[in-house]
Design a protein around this motif. Sequence first.
Motif, PDB file in Angstrom:
ATOM      1  N   VAL A 124       0.723  -1.121   0.033  1.00 49.79           N
ATOM      2  CA  VAL A 124       0.046   0.141  -0.070  1.00 49.79           C
ATOM      3  C   VAL A 124       0.942   1.233   0.027  1.00 49.79           C
ATOM      4  CG1 VAL A 124      -1.662   1.472   1.441  1.00 49.79           C
ATOM      5  CG2 VAL A 124      -2.079  -1.052   0.909  1.00 49.79           C
ATOM      6  N   SER A 125       1.762   1.295   0.840  1.00 46.88           N
ATOM      7  CA  SER A 125       2.907   2.612   1.002  1.00 46.88           C
ATOM      8  C   SER A 125       3.347   2.772  -0.373  1.00 46.88           C
ATOM      9  CB  SER A 125       3.656   2.319   2.164  1.00 46.88           C
ATOM     10  OG  SER A 125       3.379   2.098   3.548  1.00 46.88           O
ATOM     11  N   TYR A 126       4.208   1.941  -0.847  1.00 49.11           N
ATOM     12  CA  TYR A 126       5.091   2.223  -1.942  1.00 49.11           C
ATOM     13  C   TYR A 126       4.247   2.007  -3.459  1.00 49.11           C
ATOM     14  CZ  TYR A 126       9.114   2.351   0.691  1.00 49.11           C
ATOM     15  OH  TYR A 126      10.040   2.738   1.364  1.00 49.11           O
ATOM     16  N   CYS A 351       3.302   8.283   2.437  1.00 48.33           N
ATOM     17  CA  CYS A 351       3.524   6.802   2.177  1.00 48.33           C
ATOM     18  C   CYS A 351       5.173   6.749   2.174  1.00 48.33           C
ATOM     19  CB  CYS A 351       3.154   6.879   0.647  1.00 48.33           C
ATOM     20  SG  CYS A 351       1.269   6.651   0.519  1.00 48.33           S
ATOM     21  N   SER A 352       6.026   7.445   1.741  1.00 43.92           N
ATOM     22  CA  SER A 352       7.498   7.307   1.882  1.00 43.92           C
ATOM     23  C   SER A 352       7.804   7.059   3.217  1.00 43.92           C
ATOM     24  CB  SER A 352       8.215   8.737   1.308  1.00 43.92           C
ATOM     25  OG  SER A 352       9.679   8.464   1.370  1.00 43.92           O
ATOM     26  N   ALA A 353       7.338   7.997   4.339  1.00 44.69           N
ATOM     27  CA  ALA A 353       8.084   7.723   5.615  1.00 44.69           C
ATOM     28  C   ALA A 353       7.480   6.311   6.360  1.00 44.69           C
ATOM     29  CB  ALA A 353       7.229   8.807   6.539  1.00 44.69           C
ATOM     30  N   CYS A 354       6.004   6.001   6.070  1.00 45.19           N
ATOM     31  CA  CYS A 354       5.585   4.675   6.493  1.00 45.19           C
ATOM     32  C   CYS A 354       6.163   3.709   5.736  1.00 45.19           C
ATOM     33  CB  CYS A 354       4.005   4.974   6.044  1.00 45.19           C
ATOM     34  SG  CYS A 354       2.993   5.874   7.086  1.00 45.19           S
ATOM     35  N   GLY A 355       6.375   3.686   4.637  1.00 42.32           N
ATOM     36  CA  GLY A 355       7.192   2.784   3.823  1.00 42.32           C
ATOM     37  C   GLY A 355       8.520   2.354   4.476  1.00 42.32           C
ATOM     38  N   GLN A 356       9.423   3.282   4.772  1.00 43.65           N
ATOM     39  CA  GLN A 356      10.617   3.055   5.557  1.00 43.65           C
ATOM     40  C   GLN A 356      10.703   2.325   6.623  1.00 43.65           C
ATOM     41  OE1 GLN A 356      13.423   6.542   5.448  1.00 43.65           O
ATOM     42  NE2 GLN A 356      12.182   7.528   4.380  1.00 43.65           N
ATOM     43  N   LEU A 357       9.410   2.911   7.572  1.00 43.01           N
ATOM     44  CA  LEU A 357       9.141   2.139   8.844  1.00 43.01           C
ATOM     45  C   LEU A 357       8.675   0.485   8.535  1.00 43.01           C
ATOM     46  CD1 LEU A 357       7.136   4.763  10.761  1.00 43.01           C
ATOM     47  CD2 LEU A 357       9.682   3.976  10.889  1.00 43.01           C
ATOM     48  N   PHE A 358       8.010   0.285   7.543  1.00 43.10           N
ATOM     49  CA  PHE A 358       7.537  -0.902   7.207  1.00 43.10           C
ATOM     50  C   PHE A 358       8.934  -1.754   6.972  1.00 43.10           C
ATOM     51  CE2 PHE A 358       3.170   0.189   6.922  1.00 43.10           C
ATOM     52  CZ  PHE A 358       2.606  -1.054   7.670  1.00 43.10           C
ATOM     53  N   ILE A 359       9.738  -1.294   6.055  1.00 45.71           N
ATOM     54  CA  ILE A 359      11.381  -1.943   5.609  1.00 45.71           C
ATOM     55  C   ILE A 359      11.845  -2.330   6.974  1.00 45.71           C
ATOM     56  CG2 ILE A 359      13.141  -1.452   4.649  1.00 45.71           C
ATOM     57  CD1 ILE A 359      11.916   0.353   2.585  1.00 45.71           C
ATOM     58  N   PHE A 360      11.914  -1.519   7.696  1.00 47.97           N
ATOM     59  CA  PHE A 360      12.636  -1.734   9.071  1.00 47.97           C
ATOM     60  C   PHE A 360      12.118  -3.074   9.828  1.00 47.97           C
ATOM     61  CE2 PHE A 360      14.094   2.865   8.940  1.00 47.97           C
ATOM     62  CZ  PHE A 360      15.133   2.719   8.171  1.00 47.97           C
ATOM     63  N   TYR A 361      10.878  -2.747   9.910  1.00 51.41           N
ATOM     64  CA  TYR A 361      10.032  -4.050  10.524  1.00 51.41           C
ATOM     65  C   TYR A 361      10.022  -5.264   9.839  1.00 51.41           C
ATOM     66  CZ  TYR A 361       6.091  -6.002  13.350  1.00 51.41           C
ATOM     67  OH  TYR A 361       5.562  -6.762  14.160  1.00 51.41           O
ATOM     68  N   THR A 362       9.986  -5.365   8.633  1.00 48.57           N
ATOM     69  CA  THR A 362       9.837  -6.519   7.845  1.00 48.57           C
ATOM     70  C   THR A 362      11.183  -7.271   7.827  1.00 48.57           C
ATOM     71  OG1 THR A 362       8.076  -5.603   6.446  1.00 48.57           O
ATOM     72  CG2 THR A 362       9.375  -7.469   5.656  1.00 48.57           C
ATOM     73  N   ILE A 363      12.117  -6.488   7.593  1.00 50.17           N
ATOM     74  CA  ILE A 363      13.515  -6.907   8.057  1.00 50.17           C
ATOM     75  C   ILE A 363      13.987  -7.483   9.057  1.00 50.17           C
ATOM     76  CG2 ILE A 363      16.183  -6.466   7.628  1.00 50.17           C
ATOM     77  CD1 ILE A 363      15.404  -4.724   5.282  1.00 50.17           C
TER      78      ILE A 363
END
Length: 433
Positions: A124-126, A351-363
Amino acid sequence: MPSFSWRVWPALVLLLLPSPVAAEEASLLEGWHDVWLFRFLVNVLGYSTIIIPGYFLISYFKRTNYLETGSGICFPLIKTCVFGSEAKTGLLDDVSVTPRNEADSGSSVKQVVKLIFCAAGLQVSYLTWGVLQERVMTRSYGSTTPEEAGEKFKDSQFLVFMNRILALTVSGLWCLMFKQPRHGAPMYKYSFASLSNIMSSWCQYEALKYISFPTQVLAKASKVIPVMLMGKIVSHKSYEYWEYFTAVLISLGVSMFLLSSTPSKQLSTVTTFSGIVILIGYIVFDSFTSNWQDNLFKYKMSSVQMMFGVNLFSCLFTVGSLLEQGAFFDSVAFMTRHSEFAFHAVLLSVCSACGQLFIFYTISHFGAAVFTIIMTLRQAIAILLSCFLYGHAVTIIGGFGVGVVFLALFLRVYARSRMKSGRRLAAPLGQKV
């Protein structure tokens, strides 16, 4: 508006030259503003007005051994910015860091729910970010009928600033709410990754003026090719056979897509070449950013601390350059004239800021392999969505080329995960012997 803004030059020309000559010179200067290379150089000049004084200040503090002789209320700030902490290991034991293999400890249902949450958040974010990015950079605002030309937003740097200021706010609040490792890196070292990051983001936005969004996505997906070439030439790295095989597949797929695409009549060879050059700039800057951030992680900061440090300097560089050019208030005026653009710009940043947080959480919870699979799917869906919403024509051969690219990417993920699992199994056997 600053007196040294480049926008005042046409007025000075009108005063110093005869009227016909001045009018011609002013028109020429306005034309140069539409050239991407000129805008790029102006941005770099703006960044240099911050970087050069900062370099001399840092050199002065290090040369005078300020860490030993300094004192006063400014000493903690200067120490943090210039010298950092002596310890480069951090205190990760003080922080409840989530182990990478947490997926094995929880129930299967909970892990599936977490994975769905991560995948949905990233998609959704990206996907929203990609659609808005193309909308902002390629479509006009203010036209009520198809016959009206409307007004296009041209300043990519302002969009970079919008993204970074919100990401800075989100990461700052995260660092305040949740305990982080003790910070040891000198703050100025974030500026290197920050500079390359804003340049790569600028190239990403600017390229959409010259090439289609699907072409940009495929170019980003094929970054593995220049990375392998650079590693072979510079670092003398060796690669597995499957890495060469998938790199050839990616090259073949991208070539099929680009050669089969029907170029728009409005695009000339010059603009297409400009788009390729800007994409190369994006790949170079983005590659440096990731490598420099890897180097900074030796200080053992968290990913959110890295996000905060990089975005802090990104905001400083971009707002300084925008104010010097006089473009900041022009962009704000554009937002006030077109409320739809203001909404798009804010949503783009969210979307850009939320996407970065989802990246950290997923990894942190599922590892890099799962994250790569999710993002590869996102790129494929983004191409289909862009073609559906904005009418990009893709031939059968071009579509087959897209499929080849993503097949190669999935093969890389699969082969890398098999290789890592083989190494993990080999380690205990070696210990038993």
